[in-house]
Design a protein around this motif. Structure first.
Motif, PDB file in Angstrom:
ATOM      1  N   LEU A  77      12.002  24.923 -19.155  1.00  0.00           N
ATOM      2  CA  LEU A  77      11.530  26.255 -19.542  1.00  0.00           C
ATOM      3  C   LEU A  77      12.623  27.298 -19.354  1.00  0.00           C
ATOM      4  O   LEU A  77      12.728  28.244 -20.137  1.00  0.00           O
ATOM      5  CB  LEU A  77      10.293  26.642 -18.725  1.00  0.00           C
ATOM      6  N   ALA A  78      13.450  27.113 -18.314  1.00  0.00           N
ATOM      7  CA  ALA A  78      14.538  28.062 -18.072  1.00  0.00           C
ATOM      8  C   ALA A  78      15.500  28.054 -19.255  1.00  0.00           C
ATOM      9  O   ALA A  78      16.020  29.096 -19.640  1.00  0.00           O
ATOM     10  CB  ALA A  78      15.265  27.711 -16.780  1.00  0.00           C
ATOM     11  N   ARG A  80      14.702  27.736 -22.209  1.00  0.00           N
ATOM     12  CA  ARG A  80      14.087  28.477 -23.317  1.00  0.00           C
ATOM     13  C   ARG A  80      14.408  29.965 -23.256  1.00  0.00           C
ATOM     14  O   ARG A  80      14.344  30.653 -24.245  1.00  0.00           O
ATOM     15  CB  ARG A  80      12.563  28.318 -23.283  1.00  0.00           C
ATOM     16  N   THR A  81      14.691  30.468 -22.076  1.00  0.00           N
ATOM     17  CA  THR A  81      14.866  31.912 -21.947  1.00  0.00           C
ATOM     18  C   THR A  81      16.249  32.308 -21.453  1.00  0.00           C
ATOM     19  O   THR A  81      16.593  33.470 -21.472  1.00  0.00           O
ATOM     20  CB  THR A  81      13.821  32.488 -20.975  1.00  0.00           C
ATOM     21  N   PHE A 108      16.756  38.826 -17.015  1.00  0.00           N
ATOM     22  CA  PHE A 108      16.529  38.174 -15.737  1.00  0.00           C
ATOM     23  C   PHE A 108      15.745  39.058 -14.792  1.00  0.00           C
ATOM     24  O   PHE A 108      15.048  38.587 -13.923  1.00  0.00           O
ATOM     25  CB  PHE A 108      17.872  37.801 -15.098  1.00  0.00           C
ATOM     26  N   GLY A 109      15.872  40.350 -15.002  1.00  0.00           N
ATOM     27  CA  GLY A 109      15.155  41.288 -14.147  1.00  0.00           C
ATOM     28  C   GLY A 109      13.655  41.124 -14.236  1.00  0.00           C
ATOM     29  O   GLY A 109      12.951  41.348 -13.267  1.00  0.00           O
ATOM     30  N   TRP A 111      12.201  38.246 -15.540  1.00  0.00           N
ATOM     31  CA  TRP A 111      11.881  36.819 -15.446  1.00  0.00           C
ATOM     32  C   TRP A 111      10.898  36.683 -14.283  1.00  0.00           C
ATOM     33  O   TRP A 111      11.133  37.198 -13.222  1.00  0.00           O
ATOM     34  CB  TRP A 111      13.159  36.116 -15.048  1.00  0.00           C
ATOM     35  N   GLY A 112       9.851  36.024 -14.444  1.00  0.00           N
ATOM     36  CA  GLY A 112       8.922  35.877 -13.334  1.00  0.00           C
ATOM     37  C   GLY A 112       7.723  36.789 -13.491  1.00  0.00           C
ATOM     38  O   GLY A 112       6.704  36.587 -12.882  1.00  0.00           O
ATOM     39  N   HIS A 113       7.844  37.809 -14.339  1.00  0.00           N
ATOM     40  CA  HIS A 113       6.672  38.615 -14.635  1.00  0.00           C
ATOM     41  C   HIS A 113       6.056  38.089 -15.918  1.00  0.00           C
ATOM     42  O   HIS A 113       6.556  37.159 -16.530  1.00  0.00           O
ATOM     43  CB  HIS A 113       7.072  40.075 -14.755  1.00  0.00           C
ATOM     44  N   ALA A 114       5.008  38.717 -16.318  1.00  0.00           N
ATOM     45  CA  ALA A 114       4.248  38.133 -17.423  1.00  0.00           C
ATOM     46  C   ALA A 114       4.884  38.366 -18.796  1.00  0.00           C
ATOM     47  O   ALA A 114       4.661  37.625 -19.717  1.00  0.00           O
ATOM     48  CB  ALA A 114       2.832  38.694 -17.428  1.00  0.00           C
ATOM     49  N   TYR A 116       7.336  38.053 -21.338  1.00  0.00           N
ATOM     50  CA  TYR A 116       8.504  37.501 -21.985  1.00  0.00           C
ATOM     51  C   TYR A 116       8.537  38.013 -23.409  1.00  0.00           C
ATOM     52  O   TYR A 116       7.518  38.281 -23.992  1.00  0.00           O
ATOM     53  CB  TYR A 116       8.428  35.980 -22.032  1.00  0.00           C
ATOM     54  N   ALA A 117       9.721  38.115 -23.953  1.00  0.00           N
ATOM     55  CA  ALA A 117       9.789  38.465 -25.362  1.00  0.00           C
ATOM     56  C   ALA A 117       9.443  37.238 -26.182  1.00  0.00           C
ATOM     57  O   ALA A 117       9.965  36.164 -25.939  1.00  0.00           O
ATOM     58  CB  ALA A 117      11.194  38.916 -25.695  1.00  0.00           C
ATOM     59  N   PRO A 118       8.548  37.385 -27.114  1.00  0.00           N
ATOM     60  CA  PRO A 118       8.215  36.232 -27.928  1.00  0.00           C
ATOM     61  C   PRO A 118       9.367  35.858 -28.856  1.00  0.00           C
ATOM     62  O   PRO A 118      10.130  36.711 -29.272  1.00  0.00           O
ATOM     63  CB  PRO A 118       7.010  36.695 -28.735  1.00  0.00           C
ATOM     64  N   THR A 119       9.501  34.609 -29.150  1.00  0.00           N
ATOM     65  CA  THR A 119      10.535  34.172 -30.069  1.00  0.00           C
ATOM     66  C   THR A 119       9.893  33.787 -31.385  1.00  0.00           C
ATOM     67  O   THR A 119       9.104  32.863 -31.442  1.00  0.00           O
ATOM     68  CB  THR A 119      11.260  32.941 -29.499  1.00  0.00           C
TER      69      THR A 119
ATOM     70  N   LEU B   7      10.782  31.244 -11.269  1.00  0.00           N
ATOM     71  CA  LEU B   7      10.033  30.376 -12.177  1.00  0.00           C
ATOM     72  C   LEU B   7       9.464  29.186 -11.408  1.00  0.00           C
ATOM     73  O   LEU B   7       8.310  28.812 -11.577  1.00  0.00           O
ATOM     74  CB  LEU B   7      10.951  29.890 -13.305  1.00  0.00           C
ATOM     75  N   ARG B  10       6.526  30.224  -9.348  1.00  0.00           N
ATOM     76  CA  ARG B  10       5.328  30.417 -10.170  1.00  0.00           C
ATOM     77  C   ARG B  10       4.739  29.079 -10.571  1.00  0.00           C
ATOM     78  O   ARG B  10       3.528  28.878 -10.558  1.00  0.00           O
ATOM     79  CB  ARG B  10       5.691  31.205 -11.439  1.00  0.00           C
ATOM     80  N   GLN B  51       6.260  29.220 -26.522  1.00  0.00           N
ATOM     81  CA  GLN B  51       6.753  30.528 -26.954  1.00  0.00           C
ATOM     82  C   GLN B  51       6.953  31.396 -25.728  1.00  0.00           C
ATOM     83  O   GLN B  51       5.990  31.683 -25.013  1.00  0.00           O
ATOM     84  CB  GLN B  51       5.745  31.185 -27.906  1.00  0.00           C
ATOM     85  N   PRO B  52       8.191  31.830 -25.454  1.00  0.00           N
ATOM     86  CA  PRO B  52       8.425  32.613 -24.246  1.00  0.00           C
ATOM     87  C   PRO B  52       7.557  33.877 -24.142  1.00  0.00           C
ATOM     88  O   PRO B  52       7.446  34.438 -23.085  1.00  0.00           O
ATOM     89  CB  PRO B  52       9.912  32.961 -24.334  1.00  0.00           C
ATOM     90  N   GLY B  53       6.946  34.319 -25.229  1.00  0.00           N
ATOM     91  CA  GLY B  53       6.083  35.498 -25.116  1.00  0.00           C
ATOM     92  C   GLY B  53       4.686  35.163 -24.639  1.00  0.00           C
ATOM     93  O   GLY B  53       3.912  36.044 -24.278  1.00  0.00           O
TER      94      GLY B  53
END
Lengths: 263, 169
Positions: A77-78, A80-81, A108-109, A111-114, A116-119, B7, B10, B51-53
């Motif tokens: 997953l890492a 992926r972002t 990265f700031g 990262w860990g919060h909800a 994420y930018a969708p791709t 990550l 979580r 999807q990362p979003g």
């Protein structure tokens, strides 16, 4: 009591209702003893189940295999972002990749919060990451920028000296966009400037500028649609641009085209 | 703490929740762990499609749910198994402990379609919309299953109390 009414009690218990709907339920509860008893029973059972389920977790320690799989998933997953060089689309994308790297570092700031930018499919990864920087900074109406008001002019000078080419916030008043702030994004590949604009409805846009690598051809304007937002990116002989806003692709295309023609 | 460490932390929380949910679905510690491992293996294979979003937790629950559904077709869940509150649960008041076990037992009597929404909401981590996505059902269906399930649970627990059912804990 009908099924709908019972469902409403559930939604009330689980905090799924807005204040008006909740008030309506409370009014009903006040005059319906049976409904109150039901709510109380549901609430008690929810708590008990929550406690029992928490207990189940305690009784089952993680096995080594599970822990190993969990680590592998984290790595997958890492990837992926994480920031990555853009490998497709030709060398002219490099400027964009720089923007991407900047935003990825910023990313990265959160990262860990909800959020994420969708791709979206088939877009360079940096676009989704630039998008992330936009959602974190530009759409924060309370504290979107390190420079605001008159300080932005002074900031532009500083940005220019850091970036190595003159950058300034374009005047977008003709498009009803007001400059509200600016921020310098530091990256390992070089600094980028983010200018934040607001339209008459309070909608936020960010324009991110990077130095265009001299040995790279110019990139034509491309617009990518995201759910709820859109990104336009292009380059000039000196500067690469990324414009992001909470609009559809057409609206971003209009602004970006106008902007690209004037610069 | 860097991004990767966050990550991983979580994921540890999510895996704990997945394991609790898997225990309710399978009623068996080993099977639950197998289900969690199968879920993680599938998630690793499908990581590029995530999807990362989107919400990672809902995505994982959805994989677990679908894995469970397809495994049920292959092998029946041990219907005779009973979901026991572990000894490790620190509950000094024996009455409360009986009540917790009672509600777990009552839960087992519900059809699985009603049990799942109740458990996902009781895990206190998901909104209705997220839980419906995890279960791959429309929100309206989720609503009615939760409503019917909770009402059935209330009646079962009420019945247990009225008949003074003795429970071995």
């Amino acid at each position: 009591m009908t099924l709908t009414e019972r469902t409403d009690i559930n939604a009330y218990l689980d905090g799924e209702l807005g204040p008006d709907e909740a008030a309506e339920i409370e009014a009903k509860l006040a005059e319906d003893e049976e409904a109150r008893a039901r709510l109380e029973a549901y609430a008690r059972q929810k708590d008990q189940l929550g406690a029992a389920l928490a207990g189940l977790g305690e009784g089952a320690p993680s096995t080594l295999k599970t822990a190993r799989l969990q680590k592998r998933l984290a790595a997958a997953l890492a990837r992926r972002t994480a920031p990555r060089r853009v490998v497709f689309g030709g060398p002219w994308l490099r400027g964009g990749a720089q923007i991407a790297a900047a935003c990825a570092l910023v990313a990265f700031g959160w990262w860990g919060h909800a959020s994420y930018a969708p791709t979206a499919p088939n877009v360079p990864e940096y676009v989704s990451e630039a998008f992330g920087a936009h959602t974190v900074f530009a759409e924060d109406v309370v504290r979107p920028a390190e420079f605001t008001g008159g300080a932005v002019d002074g900031a532009a000078e500083w940005f220019s000296s850091k970036i190595g080419v003159p950058v300034s916030a374009p005047d977008l008043a003709s498009l009803d966009l007001q400059l509200v702030g600016a921020r310098l994004l530091g990256t390992k590949e070089g600094p980028l400037a983010q200018f934040i604009y607001e339209d008459t409805d309070g909608g936020r846009y960010s324009l991110t500028l990077a130095k265009h690598p001299e040995d790279r051809p110019l990139a034509p304007l491309k617009v990518v649609d995201y759910p709820d937002r859109a990104v336009g990116y292009w380059s000039t002989p000196n500067i690469d641009f990324a414009l992001i806003g909470k609009k559809d692709g057409q609206a971003i295309q209009t602004i970006a085209t106008n902007l690209a023609e004037r610069i | 703490m860097d991004a990767r460490a966050k990550l991983e932390r979580r994921l540890t929380d999510y895996v704990t929740s997945l394991r609790r949910y898997a225990l309710v679905l399978t009623r068996d510690g080993d099977r639950a762990e197998d289900l969690v491992q199968e879920t993680l293996t599938k998630a690793i294979a499908a990581a590029d499609s995530w999807q990362p979003g989107s919400d990672l937790r809902v995505w994982l629950f959805r994989i677990l749910h679908n894995t469970h559904v397809s495994e049920r077709r292959r092998a029946r869940v041990r219907e005779d198994a009973r979901l026991m509150l572990p000894e490790a649960v620190d509950e000094t008041d024996p009455t409360k402990r009986i009540e917790l076990q009672q509600v777990l037992d009552a839960l087992e009597q519900l059809p699985e379609a009603q049990r799942q929404p109740i458990v996902l909401v009781a895990l206190k981590e998901m909104s209705y919309a997220e839980a419906a996505r995890a279960l791959d059902v429309p929100l309206g269906t989720f609503y009615s299953r939760l409503g019917r399930g909770r009402e059935a649970l209330r009646k079962i627990v009420g019945g247990m109390k009225s008949t003074k059912l003795r429970l071995v804990v």
